[in-house]
Write a protein that holds these residues in place. Structure first.
Motif, PDB file in Angstrom:
ATOM      1  N   GLY A   1       2.575   9.351   7.563  1.00 44.06           N
ATOM      2  CA  GLY A   1       2.525  10.922   7.986  1.00 44.06           C
ATOM      3  C   GLY A   1       1.497  11.181   8.878  1.00 44.06           C
ATOM      4  N   GLY A   2       1.164  10.348   9.609  1.00 46.86           N
ATOM      5  CA  GLY A   2      -0.234  10.405  10.665  1.00 46.86           C
ATOM      6  C   GLY A   2      -1.518  10.326   9.810  1.00 46.86           C
ATOM      7  N   ALA A   3      -1.732   9.895   8.688  1.00 50.98           N
ATOM      8  CA  ALA A   3      -2.924   9.526   7.968  1.00 50.98           C
ATOM      9  C   ALA A   3      -3.398   8.230   8.514  1.00 50.98           C
ATOM     10  CB  ALA A   3      -2.738   9.450   6.642  1.00 50.98           C
ATOM     11  N   THR A   4      -4.813   7.918   8.440  1.00 50.66           N
ATOM     12  CA  THR A   4      -5.108   6.399   8.775  1.00 50.66           C
ATOM     13  C   THR A   4      -4.879   5.732   7.840  1.00 50.66           C
ATOM     14  OG1 THR A   4      -7.210   6.866   7.929  1.00 50.66           O
ATOM     15  CG2 THR A   4      -7.007   7.498  10.071  1.00 50.66           C
TER      16      THR A   4
ATOM     17  N   LEU B   1       0.817  -1.114  -0.001  1.00 48.72           N
ATOM     18  CA  LEU B   1      -0.186   0.011  -0.076  1.00 48.72           C
ATOM     19  C   LEU B   1       0.891   1.273  -0.059  1.00 48.72           C
ATOM     20  CD1 LEU B   1      -2.896   1.231   0.046  1.00 48.72           C
ATOM     21  CD2 LEU B   1      -2.853   0.895   2.439  1.00 48.72           C
ATOM     22  N   HIS B   2       2.003   1.153   0.797  1.00 49.17           N
ATOM     23  CA  HIS B   2       2.937   2.320   0.869  1.00 49.17           C
ATOM     24  C   HIS B   2       3.601   2.664  -0.599  1.00 49.17           C
ATOM     25  CE1 HIS B   2       3.462   3.647   4.910  1.00 49.17           C
ATOM     26  NE2 HIS B   2       3.684   2.290   5.120  1.00 49.17           N
TER      27      HIS B   2
ATOM     28  N   PRO C   1      11.766  -4.836  14.234  1.00 46.52           N
ATOM     29  CA  PRO C   1      11.403  -3.703  14.559  1.00 46.52           C
ATOM     30  C   PRO C   1      10.839  -2.793  13.611  1.00 46.52           C
ATOM     31  CG  PRO C   1      13.342  -4.255  15.830  1.00 46.52           C
ATOM     32  CD  PRO C   1      13.108  -5.347  14.713  1.00 46.52           C
ATOM     33  N   HIS C   2      11.395  -3.004  12.464  1.00 46.15           N
ATOM     34  CA  HIS C   2      10.773  -2.401  11.172  1.00 46.15           C
ATOM     35  C   HIS C   2       9.638  -3.138  10.544  1.00 46.15           C
ATOM     36  CE1 HIS C   2      14.695  -0.753  11.668  1.00 46.15           C
ATOM     37  NE2 HIS C   2      15.481  -1.510  11.039  1.00 46.15           N
ATOM     38  N   ASP C   3       9.518  -4.336  10.581  1.00 40.61           N
ATOM     39  CA  ASP C   3       8.333  -4.793   9.929  1.00 40.61           C
ATOM     40  C   ASP C   3       7.851  -6.110  10.971  1.00 40.61           C
ATOM     41  OD1 ASP C   3       6.484  -5.730   7.939  1.00 40.61           O
ATOM     42  OD2 ASP C   3       7.883  -7.454   7.373  1.00 40.61           O
ATOM     43  N   PRO C   4       6.779  -5.840  11.633  1.00 40.16           N
ATOM     44  CA  PRO C   4       5.605  -5.030  10.969  1.00 40.16           C
ATOM     45  C   PRO C   4       5.772  -3.572  11.718  1.00 40.16           C
ATOM     46  CG  PRO C   4       4.809  -6.440  12.685  1.00 40.16           C
ATOM     47  CD  PRO C   4       6.440  -6.664  12.878  1.00 40.16           C
ATOM     48  N   PHE C   5       6.316  -3.426  12.721  1.00 39.71           N
ATOM     49  CA  PHE C   5       5.903  -1.915  13.644  1.00 39.71           C
ATOM     50  C   PHE C   5       6.160  -1.038  12.890  1.00 39.71           C
ATOM     51  CE2 PHE C   5       7.030  -5.572  16.779  1.00 39.71           C
ATOM     52  CZ  PHE C   5       5.775  -5.421  17.243  1.00 39.71           C
ATOM     53  N   ASP C   6       7.304  -0.376  12.246  1.00 40.61           N
ATOM     54  CA  ASP C   6       7.442   0.669  11.558  1.00 40.61           C
ATOM     55  C   ASP C   6       6.514   0.856  10.350  1.00 40.61           C
ATOM     56  OD1 ASP C   6       9.421   1.541  13.302  1.00 40.61           O
ATOM     57  OD2 ASP C   6      11.128   0.967  12.180  1.00 40.61           O
ATOM     58  N   VAL C   7       6.524  -0.415   9.537  1.00 35.87           N
ATOM     59  CA  VAL C   7       5.883  -0.631   8.242  1.00 35.87           C
ATOM     60  C   VAL C   7       4.324  -0.096   8.459  1.00 35.87           C
ATOM     61  CG1 VAL C   7       5.022  -2.047   6.329  1.00 35.87           C
ATOM     62  CG2 VAL C   7       7.398  -2.013   7.127  1.00 35.87           C
ATOM     63  N   VAL C   8       3.786  -0.426   9.635  1.00 35.68           N
ATOM     64  CA  VAL C   8       2.122  -0.185   9.606  1.00 35.68           C
ATOM     65  C   VAL C   8       1.970   1.034  10.520  1.00 35.68           C
ATOM     66  CG1 VAL C   8       1.850  -2.777   9.499  1.00 35.68           C
ATOM     67  CG2 VAL C   8       2.003  -1.754  11.728  1.00 35.68           C
ATOM     68  N   SER C   9       3.000   1.572  11.039  1.00 36.80           N
ATOM     69  CA  SER C   9       2.819   2.696  12.209  1.00 36.80           C
ATOM     70  C   SER C   9       2.126   3.903  11.467  1.00 36.80           C
ATOM     71  CB  SER C   9       4.056   3.147  12.595  1.00 36.80           C
ATOM     72  OG  SER C   9       4.909   3.806  11.629  1.00 36.80           O
ATOM     73  N   ALA C  10       1.480   4.668  12.282  1.00 35.28           N
ATOM     74  CA  ALA C  10       0.780   5.962  11.755  1.00 35.28           C
ATOM     75  C   ALA C  10       1.964   6.927  11.446  1.00 35.28           C
ATOM     76  CB  ALA C  10       0.133   6.689  12.665  1.00 35.28           C
TER      77      ALA C  10
END
Length: 269
Positions: free
Chosen positions: A200-203, A97-98, A187-196
């Motif tokens: 940029g703060g978007a849902t 999606l990114h 720490p990057h996947d999944p946490f950073d990848v799915v983070s708000a």
């Protein structure tokens, strides 16, 4: 393929010439996790399985960012002829999606159970989401601390246990050398990848709404109900998307169930 920052990205192509489908794996997986699916797809069209940076035979230069993983996909797409369809599973779907939102030349998009929390209006929901984000940050910090001590089995268990996975399976995966080999990417996947912050703060729905590419949202009928709800929400937010539930399939669906759905979607006009 060589990514924009010089990192070598290893891949395997199944099938012949033509625009391919690139398969993005989830957390704790290398390309072997989707090889059987790629083999089943290959008679209909080419499929590319690749090792995400830091996994398997791929390199990992410099500091990790979501942008660099998007650049890795861009290099694969360019090498494949300039455009491709994309399939992503779990946190791999969040990365897909990114990539689509970033404008990569993606012809069709398949998001298989992206692990976003469903969103609802109201103050209570916003507070609950904030609490869930804090809990995720705390979990990621625990995993970072364990990895810093090279306690990989414990780090994997700290990630898997809260998912509701049976304890026997958690222990099996935590002690699997192949899983331990990629545990440093947790720490990057999944946490950073799915983070708000990665959006940029978007849902997730707000990010998805910017994607005009024909998209299939897939969920397993025996998966977590909140994942099915998330899939429906994302499909409703996207201009050209369809949500489909696969009866009897868990979070990790069988290749035999996935291949016909992917083939039908990709070959449709």
């Amino acid at each position: 393929m060589i990514s924009a920052d010089g990192t070598a990205i290893a891949y395997q192509r199944f099938g012949g010439d033509g625009p391919p489908l690139i398969l993005i794996t989830a957390a704790l997986c290398d390309r072997t996790a989707v090889s059987e699916l790629a083999e089943q797809l290959a008679p209909a069209f080419p499929a590319i399985a690749y090792d995400r940076r830091g996994r398997g035979d791929s390199g990992d230069l410099g500091a990790w960012t979501v942008r660099r993983e998007i650049e890795d996909l861009a290099a694969l797409i360019d090498g494949a002829g300039g455009s491709a369809a994309i399939y992503g599973h779990s946190s791999g779907a969040a990365l897909a999606l990114h990539a689509a939102a970033a404008g990569l030349p993606i012809t069709k998009l398949i998001l298989h159970e992206p692990p976003f929390t469903p969103t609802h209006d109201g103050e209570d929901q916003r507070e609950r989401q904030a609490a869930e984000e804090r809990a995720g940050e705390e979990q990621a910090e625990t995993i970072r601390a364990l990895l810093a001590q090279d306690r990989r089995a414990e780090a994997i268990a700290a990630f898997l246990a809260p998912t509701g996975m049976p304890q026997q399976m958690v222990e099996q995966m935590s002690n699997d050398p192949a899983v331990q080999a990629v545990a440093h990417t947790l720490p990057h996947d999944p946490f950073d990848v799915v983070s708000a912050s990665s959006r940029g703060g978007a849902t997730p729905a707000e990010q998805a709404a910017t994607v005009m590419i024909p998209t299939l949202l897939l969920c397993g009928g025996d998966s977590f109900p909140w994942m099915i709800e998330t899939g429906a929400q994302l499909a409703a937010a996207m201009p050209d998307a369809h949500h489909q539930v696969m009866p009897g399939q868990p979070h990790v669906a069988a290749p035999q169930a996935l291949a016909p759905l992917l083939t039908g979607f990709l070959l449709s006009t």
